[in-house]
Design a protein around this motif. Structure first.
Motif, short mmCIF file in Angstrom:
data_model
loop_
_atom_site.label_atom_id
_atom_site.label_comp_id
_atom_site.label_asym_id
_atom_site.label_seq_id
_atom_site.Cartn_x
_atom_site.Cartn_y
_atom_site.Cartn_z
N ALA A 1 -15.28 5.67 -1.39
CA ALA A 1 -14.14 4.77 -1.18
C ALA A 1 -13.56 4.33 -2.52
O ALA A 1 -12.34 4.29 -2.69
CB ALA A 1 -14.57 3.56 -0.36
N LEU B 1 -9.83 5.14 -3.37
CA LEU B 1 -8.90 4.01 -3.52
C LEU B 1 -8.23 4.00 -4.89
O LEU B 1 -7.11 3.50 -5.02
CB LEU B 1 -9.66 2.69 -3.28
N LEU B 2 -8.90 4.52 -5.90
CA LEU B 2 -8.29 4.52 -7.23
C LEU B 2 -7.36 5.72 -7.42
O LEU B 2 -6.39 5.63 -8.16
CB LEU B 2 -9.38 4.51 -8.31
N PHE C 1 -4.91 -9.22 2.28
CA PHE C 1 -4.38 -7.87 2.12
C PHE C 1 -2.85 -7.89 2.22
O PHE C 1 -2.16 -7.25 1.42
CB PHE C 1 -4.95 -6.95 3.21
N ILE C 2 -2.33 -8.66 3.16
CA ILE C 2 -0.87 -8.70 3.35
C ILE C 2 -0.20 -9.34 2.13
O ILE C 2 0.82 -8.85 1.65
CB ILE C 2 -0.53 -9.49 4.64
N ARG C 3 -0.82 -10.41 1.63
CA ARG C 3 -0.25 -11.05 0.44
C ARG C 3 -0.30 -10.13 -0.76
O ARG C 3 0.66 -10.00 -1.50
CB ARG C 3 -1.00 -12.35 0.11
N GLY C 4 -1.41 -9.50 -0.96
CA GLY C 4 -1.56 -8.54 -2.05
C GLY C 4 -1.25 -9.17 -3.41
O GLY C 4 -1.59 -10.33 -3.65
N ARG D 1 -4.84 -4.91 -3.60
CA ARG D 1 -5.11 -4.50 -2.21
C ARG D 1 -6.28 -3.54 -2.13
O ARG D 1 -7.03 -3.53 -1.17
CB ARG D 1 -3.87 -3.82 -1.63
N ALA E 1 -9.34 -3.80 0.32
CA ALA E 1 -9.71 -2.70 1.23
C ALA E 1 -11.21 -2.41 1.14
O ALA E 1 -11.87 -2.17 2.16
CB ALA E 1 -8.90 -1.45 0.90
N LEU F 1 -13.95 -2.69 4.03
CA LEU F 1 -14.83 -1.56 4.40
C LEU F 1 -16.29 -2.02 4.49
O LEU F 1 -16.98 -1.73 5.48
CB LEU F 1 -14.69 -0.45 3.34
N LEU G 1 -16.76 -4.17 7.52
CA LEU G 1 -16.80 -3.40 8.76
C LEU G 1 -18.17 -2.77 8.99
O LEU G 1 -18.74 -2.84 10.08
CB LEU G 1 -15.75 -2.29 8.73
N ARG H 1 -4.79 -21.00 -4.41
CA ARG H 1 -5.28 -20.11 -3.35
C ARG H 1 -6.81 -20.14 -3.28
O ARG H 1 -7.38 -20.08 -2.21
CB ARG H 1 -4.84 -18.68 -3.63
#
Lengths: 150, 658
Positions: free
Chosen positions: B211, B215-216, B296-299, B305, B309, B313, B316, B351
């Protein structure tokens, strides 16, 4: 006004690949299975099996191993000395009584190393604790766990 | 007043200022020193003696596999591998204890260094070390195996360490390609080693490594391949170094995959059975997932992100394991992911405050759930805080025990003597077995260790893990050939029950038939039965009849046609959509049951089609094989309205010579 940045296609591909990897890690299980038994001889079906009732409830059960919620409840219905945490779990157990029922909570494997004991024919409720080493039962019928708390 | 307050806070300001400006903590030796100190301080339950029971027994099995030079794959299969003994906390032998000590200290130190490296991306060196110290401590305490003397769940801690190290390049704006390549390769190699310790954690670390690489830059195929190559090479090298034959590796991989893939359906605890604890865990998990989605949505550049992610993972994978068998230990493993993720996630001040509040609530909520859990499930008189306080003393005790010649052997002998007093296997059984090979049935493996018996187990040495026809058949075929003796610890219930309310003879039908048909009972005494290998003495299976059945139906079991005949039944399940979704595979809400004489037992669905004993003859009276069922039914608990769920019963008869 702040805009949420859109996902780039490259980002989507990364996520898709990551999701695929996740599936590989998680694996899966199938429910149905196929019998592997080798049948070397077959006899004609006998009418020894009868469907006694379509929806008749089973006779009252003297003990509960799996309750209607799916929780498992230990039982003890053989005479003997049982190791706590190896053979049996701590908790509250009850029985329906029995002629000359003798039980003992033990602090060691020796039956004479008694924490508490009783000889009776009356129904009993006992608490087997984590610190008990063993539990001895003779002629007591079925002990049903009713609570995990002693 | 104001002046006195200012005076009081001055030393604190000095300390804060020193922490943020000192360069101590930049040198590698300083970081390693801090890691070693942390590992020693957070090493709870590190010095314990081997115990009796189901969990200590699989540890004993892992230890004895090495002592008896058993070949993993053809001779032994488990959720652990040939290096599984490294996570043993108890003393089984000197060399294993020494290697386990090195492994366990390295795991905690690696976690510390990973967290420190991730924190170093945004914080001063000393701040990073302090943050890593606190986070590692909390994480280690959360990973203490609940309710027993198992110590920390080290394999799961390695997953967290891999997560922390993988996060480092993901938190950098423009990580060097060489650094990323090195990180992926090292994680791949670590996954290979870990695969041989505990199979599923090795796979998880490989997923984390891949991953990271994807991802990179998903196009860096060479790096992906290098990661997989490092994993494969490390697996092979560690396998050989563990003393295993190279030819056995594919067999072991195949059987281990079968153990892992059949685990969820057979071991899942239905959420309704767990009570309020299930609600607490579901709410905590959903809130955490919601927080991750929001992040994630704000990023933004601050919290990339791709990092979120990776957190998602790992969440999950951990959550799937958590809900596959909901327990305090598995839930706390998820909490540990939350703790590490929050510790290393970079936030702006505002935040961070909001996020830490949310996460603090989750952790607090989770920790209070221990009480709820113990009320429903019970547990040992065990205090995590006490274990944490005792940890440094135990660490010193372990190091001293290893350093003083003969001390480990002394503790081993004391533990064996204590276990022999508890097991109390009759002397005549021990004399009869002598130097002969023996398998311990069904799971008190420690007995073989305590009595120095020549342990020759069936491959899935604790039968509750043989949850697929492949594994059950493997056990059955092995048992038919060897060993010379089977020493069986008798169940308190009749018919014998296994873990989670399973019916003993249905859990492993092939294995049970092999025990009935290839062994004879030599004696029953003191809760033990001794079986002696006698060669096959059963006739073939004769099909009697087939009966369709629905939930709540009661079917009469055919009586044996004459003495010396056993009756068996195979169940062809026809699972509904609800069954497929909610019997442990996706969300565990219900379990299949088999109802004998009105009493429900957990049905191992994957093994249901294999005929299992429902009426045995007199030859095994008093043993775990004894069963005399008169009626049979199938069901589910709780019922989700699958009343149209059908099944087909196939009855058989088999001659059993005395």
């Amino acid at each position: 006004m702040r805009r949420h940045p859109a996902l780039h296609s490259a980002g989507m591909k990364r996520l898709a690949l990551t999701a695929a990897l996740l599936l590989v890690a998680c694996g899966g299980a199938t429910l149905a299975a196929v019998s592997t038994v080798p049948i070397t001889q077959t006899r004609a079906a006998q009418p020894t099996v009868t469907q006694t009732a379509g929806n008749t409830p089973p006779p009252p059960a003297p003990k509960t191993v799996i309750d209607p919620r799916g929780a498992a409840w230990p039982i003890i219905d053989r005479d003997g000395t049982y190791l706590v945490l190896a053979d049996i779990l701590p908790g509250t157990y009850r029985n329906a009584g029995g002629t000359m029922c003798y039980w003992a909570r033990l602090r060691g494997p020796d039956p004479s190393d008694i924490l508490d004991s009783k000889k009776t024919g009356d129904p009993q409720v006992i608490g087997i604790r984590n610190s008990d080493i063993a539990f001895l039962t003779q002629n007591c019928g079925t002990w049903q766990m009713t609570s995990v708390v002693p | 007043m104001a002046a006195s307050t200012a005076a009081a806070t001055r030393p604190l300001r000095h300390v804060t200022s020193w922490v943020s400006t000192t360069t101590w903590g930049t040198a590698a030796w300083q970081q390693v020193l801090a890691a070693v100190i942390t590992a020693v301080l957070f090493w709870p339950q590190s010095s314990v003696d081997a115990m009796v029971g189901l969990d200590p027994s699989w540890q004993a099995g892992l230890a004895m596999a090495r002592i008896h030079h058993l070949a993993w794959g053809p001779e032994l299969v488990s959720t652990y591998g040939p290096l599984g003994f490294l996570q043993n906390t108890a003393y089984y032998s000197f060399d294993q204890s020494l290697l386990a000590t090195i492994y366990q200290l390295t795991v905690v130190a690696t976690l510390f260094l990973g967290i420190a490296a991730a924190l170093r991306q945004r914080h001063a060196p000393m701040t990073s070390l302090i943050g890593a110290f606190i986070t590692t401590g909390v994480t280690a305490i959360l990973h203490i195996g609940h309710g027993s003397t198992l110590g920390i769940m080290y394999p799961e801690l390695v997953v967290l360490a891999a997560f922390a190290w993988a996060a480092v390049p993901l938190l950098q704006n423009d990580p060097e390609r060489a650094t990323v390549f090195r990180t992926c390769s090292v994680l791949g190699a670590a996954a290979g080693l870990q695969l041989l310790v505990k199979f599923n954690t090795g796979l998880t670390i490989l997923v984390i490594a891949l991953a990271l690489s994807v991802l990179l830059d998903w196009r860096a195929v060479g790096r992906h391949c290098a990661t997989v190559t490092a994993f494969a090479a490390s697996t092979f090298v560690c396998w050989v170094l563990a003393g295993q034959g190279p030819g056995n590796l594919p067999t072991w991989l195949s059987y281990s995959a079968s153990v892992v893939s059949s685990y969820s359906a057979a071991m899942a605890i239905p959420l309704p059975a767990v009570g309020p604890f299930a609600i607490q865990t579901v709410v905590s998990t959903v809130v955490w997932a919601g927080a991750l989605c929001a992040m994630f949505i704000r990023g933004g550049p601050e919290t990339p992100r791709r990092f979120v992610a990776l957190v998602g993972l790992v969440t999950l994978i951990t959550a799937k394991k958590e809900f596959a068998r909901l327990s305090l230990g598995n839930f706390f493993a998820l909490l540990a992911v939350v703790v590490v993720a929050v510790a290393i996630t970079p936030f702006s001040r505002t935040r961070r405050r909001a996020f830490v509040l949310v996460v603090g609530a989750i952790v607090l909520f989770g920790v209070t759930s221990e009480h709820t859990y113990l009320e429903v499930h019970g547990g040992h008189d065990y205090d995590r805080t006490v274990a944490a306080v005792q940890a440094p003393g135990q660490a010193i005790d372990r190091l001293v025990t290893l350093a003083l010649p003969g001390r480990v052997d002394q503790r081993v002998e004391q533990a064996k003597a204590r276990q022999r007093a508890l097991y109390a296997i009759p002397d005549r059984f021990i004399k009869t077995i002598g130097s002969g090979t023996v398998h311990i049935d069904p799971d008190e493996i420690s007995a073989a260790w305590a009595y120095d018996l020549a342990w020759r187990p069936v491959p899935v040495f604790q039968t509750y893990q043989a949850n697929s026809p492949t594994l059950d058949e493997l056990n059955g075929e092995s048992l038919a050939k060897w060993p010379q003796f089977v020493l069986s610890r008798l169940s308190p219930a009749s018919p014998a029950t296994g873990i989670d309310g399973r019916l003993g003879v249905q859990e492993s039908p092939h294995y049970s038939r092999a025990l009935l048909c290839s062994y004879t009972v030599s004696g029953i005494e003191h809760r033990w039965a001794l079986f002696t290998h006698a060669g096959p003495h059963c006739g073939p299976l004769t099909a009697l009849s087939q009966v369709p059945i629905h939930e709540h139906d009661v079917i009469r079991v055919p009586a044996p046609s004459r003495p010396g005949m056993a009756v068996l039944v195979g169940i062809d399940l026809q699972p509904s959509v609800l069954d497929r979704l909610f019997q442990g595979t996706v969300v565990p809400l219900t379990i299949p049951t088999v109802v004998l004489d009105g009493v429900s037992y957990r049905l191992i669905a994957a093994n249901a089609a294999e005929p299992f004993l429902v009426n045995t003859g007199a030859s095994v009276e008093g043993t775990n094989l004894q069963i005399h069922a008169h009626t049979i039914g199938v069901g589910s608990a709780p019922s989700l309205g699958q009343s149209d769920t059908g099944a087909r019963l196939r009855f058989y008869e088999m001659r059993v010579a005395p």
